[in-house]
Scaffold this active site. Structure first.
Site, PDB file in Angstrom:
ATOM      1  N   ASN A   1      11.009  44.080 -13.208  1.00 31.63           N
ATOM      2  CA  ASN A   1       9.442  43.897 -12.422  1.00 31.63           C
ATOM      3  C   ASN A   1       9.596  45.082 -11.142  1.00 31.63           C
ATOM      4  OD1 ASN A   1       8.482  43.166  -9.789  1.00 31.63           O
ATOM      5  ND2 ASN A   1       9.790  41.782  -9.601  1.00 31.63           N
ATOM      6  N   TRP A   2       8.487  45.950 -11.413  1.00 32.41           N
ATOM      7  CA  TRP A   2       7.842  47.608 -11.067  1.00 32.41           C
ATOM      8  C   TRP A   2       7.911  46.795  -8.836  1.00 32.41           C
ATOM      9  CZ3 TRP A   2       4.778  50.158 -14.516  1.00 32.41           C
ATOM     10  CH2 TRP A   2       5.595  50.852 -15.939  1.00 32.41           C
ATOM     11  N   LYS A   3       7.751  45.769  -8.816  1.00 32.48           N
ATOM     12  CA  LYS A   3       7.269  44.764  -7.257  1.00 32.48           C
ATOM     13  C   LYS A   3       6.361  45.966  -6.746  1.00 32.48           C
ATOM     14  CE  LYS A   3      11.774  43.403  -6.795  1.00 32.48           C
ATOM     15  NZ  LYS A   3      13.014  43.279  -5.561  1.00 32.48           N
TER      16      LYS A   3
ATOM     17  N   HIS B   1       8.784  34.275  -7.224  1.00 35.84           N
ATOM     18  CA  HIS B   1      10.110  35.594  -7.023  1.00 35.84           C
ATOM     19  C   HIS B   1      10.533  35.589  -5.549  1.00 35.84           C
ATOM     20  CE1 HIS B   1      12.179  39.228  -5.902  1.00 35.84           C
ATOM     21  NE2 HIS B   1      12.135  39.077  -7.286  1.00 35.84           N
TER      22      HIS B   1
ATOM     23  N   GLU C   1      10.824  36.776  -3.334  1.00 37.37           N
ATOM     24  CA  GLU C   1       9.405  37.585  -2.321  1.00 37.37           C
ATOM     25  C   GLU C   1       8.732  36.814  -2.517  1.00 37.37           C
ATOM     26  OE1 GLU C   1       9.959  41.537  -4.280  1.00 37.37           O
ATOM     27  OE2 GLU C   1      12.197  41.171  -3.624  1.00 37.37           O
TER      28      GLU C   1
ATOM     29  N   GLU D   1      17.950  34.687  -9.745  1.00 39.40           N
ATOM     30  CA  GLU D   1      18.119  35.507  -9.110  1.00 39.40           C
ATOM     31  C   GLU D   1      18.421  35.088  -7.243  1.00 39.40           C
ATOM     32  OE1 GLU D   1      15.267  39.436 -10.519  1.00 39.40           O
ATOM     33  OE2 GLU D   1      14.134  38.199  -8.987  1.00 39.40           O
TER      34      GLU D   1
ATOM     35  N   GLY E   1      18.006  43.707  -4.423  1.00 42.32           N
ATOM     36  CA  GLY E   1      17.524  44.791  -3.435  1.00 42.32           C
ATOM     37  C   GLY E   1      18.594  44.625  -2.952  1.00 42.32           C
TER      38      GLY E   1
ATOM     39  N   SER F   1      20.303  42.959  -8.512  1.00 46.65           N
ATOM     40  CA  SER F   1      20.907  44.104  -8.290  1.00 46.65           C
ATOM     41  C   SER F   1      21.852  44.397 -10.033  1.00 46.65           C
ATOM     42  CB  SER F   1      22.535  44.210  -7.730  1.00 46.65           C
ATOM     43  OG  SER F   1      21.738  44.510  -6.639  1.00 46.65           O
TER      44      SER F   1
ATOM     45  N   GLY G   1      14.825  45.179 -11.215  1.00 42.80           N
ATOM     46  CA  GLY G   1      13.557  45.424 -10.022  1.00 42.80           C
ATOM     47  C   GLY G   1      14.447  46.842 -10.040  1.00 42.80           C
ATOM     48  N   GLY G   2      15.035  47.693  -9.391  1.00 49.25           N
ATOM     49  CA  GLY G   2      15.815  48.916  -8.719  1.00 49.25           C
ATOM     50  C   GLY G   2      15.464  49.907  -9.409  1.00 49.25           C
TER      51      GLY G   2
HETATM   52  P1  13P Z   1      17.077  44.397  -7.798  1.00 48.79           P
HETATM   53  O1  13P Z   1      16.979  44.913  -9.415  1.00 48.79           O
HETATM   54  O2  13P Z   1      16.178  45.687  -7.267  1.00 48.79           O
HETATM   55  O3  13P Z   1      18.278  43.888  -7.484  1.00 48.79           O
HETATM   56  O4  13P Z   1      16.127  43.640  -8.040  1.00 48.79           O
HETATM   57  C1  13P Z   1      16.105  42.528  -8.431  1.00 48.79           C
HETATM   58  C2  13P Z   1      14.988  42.130  -8.686  1.00 48.79           C
HETATM   59  O5  13P Z   1      14.367  40.978  -7.722  1.00 48.79           O
HETATM   60  C3  13P Z   1      13.718  41.724  -9.677  1.00 48.79           C
HETATM   61  O6  13P Z   1      12.754  40.577  -9.582  1.00 48.79           O
END
Ligand code: 13P
Length: 251
Positions: free
Chosen positions: A11-13, A96, A98, A168, A174, A214, A235-236
Site C-alpha cells: 500500500n503506497w498510500k 483501511h 486511515e 491491520e 506506521g 509494520s 506500508g512503509g
Molecule cells: P506500515 O507497514 O507502514 O506499518 O503500514 C501498514 C499499512 O497500513 C498497510 O496498509
C-alpha cells in the site's frame, strides 16, 4: 484443506510521484518470486494507470486504495470503481484504518463500497483492526467481528468469492510496533472461525487473510510462518524496492 496462494501487497498510500512509481514498479518486475506469491501494489490514483500499464504482462497486479460507492456523479475528489477499473485496477483496498479514522468511512459506508466493488468485479482487500484502547479493553475479536459483520452485510459467500481480508491492528500501523506472530495468528484464526460460522468452512478455508502493521524484511518470515497468515499488506517498506522484494521472498 485448500492450499492458499500467498499474497504480498504494498500500500503506497500518499507517496510517490509518477516517476517514482514507475521506477518502483520496474524494480519489482525484476524481483524474484520464489514463493509464487500474488503480488499487488496500490499506488495513488495519479499513478494508477501508469503503474498498471507498466505492470501489464508481469506477475504484479494493481489495486486502488479505495473506491467510491457510486459509479459516477458529483463527488468532488472521489474515484469510482468504474474509473479505478478503467485505469487498470483489478483490486481495491476498502476500510483501511486511515480511511476509517481520518476520512470517516463507517461500516455502513464500507458496505456500500463493497457493493460497488463487487458490482464491477474488483477483488476487495477488506481491512479490519482494533485500536490499542480496544485491545487493552479485550475487545479485539468483537470489534473485528463487528467490522466484518457490518461491512460485508447482505452478501453471500458466492458473491464474496475471492475476498481478501487484511488484519491491520491500528496500533501497529506506521508505528514500528508489530503484532507478535502469536497475536497475529490468534486474530487470523478468529477471523477464519467467524467466516466458517457465517458462510461456510469451504469459504473460510479459501479466503486469504493478510497481516499488516509494520511488516518488514526482518519480521516477515516469522509472521508468514503462522498457519492462518496468508500474506502481508505492507506500508512503509513497500516503498523501498529491495525491502519489498525481500518481503515477497519470505522464508
Ligand atoms: P506500515 O507497514 O507502514 O506499518 O503500514 C501498514 C499499512 O497500513 C498497510 O496498509
Amino acid at each position: 484443506m485448500t492450499k492458499r496462494t500467498p499474497i504480498i501487497a504494498g500500500n503506497w498510500k500518499m507517496h510517490n510521484t509518477l516517476a517514482e512509481s514507475a521506477t518502483l514498479v520496474e524494480a519489482l518486475k525484476k524481483a524474484d518470486n520464489k514463493n509464487n506469491a500474488e503480488i499487488i501494489v496500490a499506488p495513488s490514483y495519479t499513478s494508477l494507470a501508469e503503474v498498471a500499464r507498466l505492470a501489464k504482462g508481469s506477475a504484479i497486479k494493481v489495486a486502488a486504495q479505495d473506491v467510491h460507492w457510486e459509479d459516477k456523479g458529483a463527488f468532488t475528489s472521489a474515484v469510482s470503481p468504474v474509473q479505478a477499473k478503467d485505469a487498470g485496477a483489478t483490486h481495491t483496498i476498502l476500510g483501511h484504518s486511515e480511511r476509517r479514522s481520518v476520512f470517516g468511512d463507517t461500516d455502513e459506508i464500507l458496505n456500500k463500497k463493497v457493493a460497488a466493488a463487487l458490482r464491477h468485479g474488483l477483488t476487495i482487500i477488506f481491512c479490519v483492526g482494533e485500536t490499542l484502547q480496544q485491545r487493552e479493553a479485550n475487545e479485539t475479536i468483537s470489534v473485528i467481528e463487528g467490522q466484518l459483520e457490518n461491512g460485508l452485510k447482505g452478501f453471500t459467500a458466492e458473491q464474496l468469492k475471492g475476498l481478501i481480508i487484511a488484519y491491520e491492528p491500528v496500533w501497529a500501523i506506521g508505528t514500528g510496533k508489530t503484532a507478535t506472530p502469536d497475536q497475529a495468528q490468534e486474530v487470523h484464526a478468529a477471523i477464519r472461525k467467524f467466516l466458517a460460522g457465517k458462510y461456510s468452512q469451504e469459504f473460510a478455508d479459501a479466503t486469504r487473510i493478510l497481516y499488516g502493521g509494520s511488516v518488514k524484511d526482518t519480521n516477515v518470515d516469522e509472521i508468514m510462518a503462522q498457519p492462518d497468515v496468508d500474506g502481508a499488506l505492507v506500508g512503509g517498506q513497500a516503498l523501498i524496492a529491495e525491502k519489498f522484494a525481500r518481503i515477497i521472498n519470505f522464508n
